[in-house]
Enzyme design. Structure first.
Site, PDB file in Angstrom:
ATOM      1  N   CYS A 115      -9.350   9.211  33.886  1.00 50.77           N
ATOM      2  CA  CYS A 115      -8.943   7.821  34.053  1.00 50.77           C
ATOM      3  C   CYS A 115      -8.204   7.542  35.353  1.00 50.77           C
ATOM      4  O   CYS A 115      -8.081   6.385  35.759  1.00 50.77           O
ATOM      5  CB  CYS A 115      -8.095   7.397  32.861  1.00 50.77           C
ATOM      6  SG  CYS A 115      -8.909   7.724  31.271  1.00 50.77           S
ATOM      7  N   HIS A 267      -5.726   1.074  35.084  1.00 49.29           N
ATOM      8  CA  HIS A 267      -6.814   1.612  34.263  1.00 49.29           C
ATOM      9  C   HIS A 267      -6.924   0.803  32.982  1.00 49.29           C
ATOM     10  O   HIS A 267      -5.932   0.596  32.272  1.00 49.29           O
ATOM     11  CB  HIS A 267      -6.537   3.081  33.950  1.00 49.29           C
ATOM     12  CG  HIS A 267      -7.353   3.622  32.819  1.00 49.29           C
ATOM     13  ND1 HIS A 267      -8.735   3.573  32.823  1.00 49.29           N
ATOM     14  CD2 HIS A 267      -6.990   4.212  31.647  1.00 49.29           C
ATOM     15  CE1 HIS A 267      -9.176   4.114  31.696  1.00 49.29           C
ATOM     16  NE2 HIS A 267      -8.146   4.502  30.972  1.00 49.29           N
ATOM     17  N   ASN A 297     -13.414   0.779  27.766  1.00 46.24           N
ATOM     18  CA  ASN A 297     -12.809   1.832  28.582  1.00 46.24           C
ATOM     19  C   ASN A 297     -13.900   2.761  29.106  1.00 46.24           C
ATOM     20  O   ASN A 297     -14.407   3.612  28.383  1.00 46.24           O
ATOM     21  CB  ASN A 297     -11.790   2.605  27.734  1.00 46.24           C
ATOM     22  CG  ASN A 297     -11.055   3.670  28.525  1.00 46.24           C
ATOM     23  OD1 ASN A 297     -11.494   4.114  29.585  1.00 46.24           O
ATOM     24  ND2 ASN A 297      -9.924   4.111  28.003  1.00 46.24           N
TER      25      ASN A 297
END
Length: 340
Positions: A115, A267, A297
């Site tokens: 990430c 993120h 995500n």
């Protein structure tokens, strides 16, 4: 002194969609409203069985080249961030160099990061440019986490989606591009938490797969060592406590205050976590960008996808300052200011 610039971004999603309605049918105890309210995600995209991170990377890169009319002959380095390479070896970036038809006097490398991967990729690209090893770098993030999710792991299924983003990082200004100067970086690593987001089996330490048992707690699926295991509380605590420190450090490095930054793009983990971190960082809501509804995500691709979407929504303009921050698996974290 040499400078480096983020010039353009394009992204790609697979065709197959997994909506909240579909998830609720799989797991009736989780309503559509509950999923969307907690995560901020309404649909995520899933790679086909025969579609790889390399395939998505090629499509994102091809879209970038076409969208911005980039001369492929000018690209002299390819960097790919993925934790789902097509092969253990060779590096997938080498395959991308060939299939895109790039010059052979071109560097190519993969790096394994999650990430925070886009931030680290910008750091690598800036280093290559400032050391005069490259002039025009194709930075790609591509991830297929959904291939690593156990069918009973409803928590991970609600959050993660597949996707890829491709960026051009260059040494000079151009009237056709963004000309976002890449400023100073801040990094943070806590490797003691390596096992908080992990796939234990399949690599060199534990090569065997297919023999692991499903672990349950109170009749709820917990883990299987052949698949992703995520300690959500540990990841949340890491993010909540360490992001504000890293944010302040990066602001100081770039001689800025929070009010000097026009837009913060973190993120895109999930809506609840992002809002919690925003409050701890004392960032005004109107300066904090969240765009999770379509895609979810996508790990290393969330920041470039959000950055592209923010651009399309005119959330920033010339002379804007943006602060980007990535955090997650590793445990790894990075932050950077872009000066548009």
């Amino acid at each position: 002194m040499n400078k480096s610039y983020l010039q353009a971004i394009s992204y790609y999603f697979p065709k197959q969609c997994l909506s909240n309605e579909m998830l609720s049918e799989m797991h009736p105890e989780w309503s559509v409203d509950k999923i969307s309210a907690k995560t901020g995600i309404f649909k995520r995209y899933i790679t086909a069985l025969d579609e790889t991170a390399g395939d998505m990377a090629l499509k994102a890169a091809g879209k970038l080249i076409e969208e911005y009319h980039i001369n492929k002959k000018n690209i002299d380095y390819v960097i790919l961030c993925t934790q789902s390479p097509d092969y253990f070896l060779p590096t997938t970036a080498c395959i991308i160099q060939d299939r895109l038809g790039l010059n052979k006097n071109c560097g190519a490398m993969d790096y394994n990061l999650g990430c925070s991967g886009f931030i680290y990729g910008l750091g690598l690209a800036k280093g290559l440019i400032l050391s005069e090893q490259a002039k025009n770098i194709l930075l790609i993030t591509s991830e297929t986490y959904t291939k690593h999710i156990h069918p009973l792991d409803k928590s991970s299924k609600t959050i993660f989606g597949d996707g890829a983003a491709a960026c051009l990082v260059s040494f000079n200004h151009s009237s056709s591009f963004w000309n976002a100067e890449i400023m100073d970086f801040s990094y943070f690593t806590d490797g003691a938490g390596y096992d908080k987001l992990i796939i234990r089996n399949g690599a060199m330490r534990n090569k065997s797969v297919g023999n692991s048992i499903d672990v349950y707690e109170d009749d709820t699926f917990l883990s299987n060592d052949d698949y992703i295991y995520m300690d959500g509380k540990a990841i949340f605590d890491f993010t909540s406590f360490e992001v504000p420190k890293l944010l302040n450090e990066n602001l100081q490095k770039n001689k800025l205050q929070i009010n000097d930054v026009d837009l913060f793009i973190f993120h895109q983990a999930n809506k609840y976590m992002l809002n919690f971190v925003r409050n701890r960082c004392n960032i005004p809501e109107d300066k904090f960008y969240i765009n999770l509804k379509d895609g979810g995500n996508t790990v290393s691709s969330t920041i470039p996808i959000a950055l592209k979407r923010a651009s399309e929504e005119s959330r920033f303009k010339k002379d804007s300052k943006l602060l980007l921050c990535g955090f997650g698996v590793g445990l790894s974290m990075g932050a950077i200011v872009l000066n548009f």
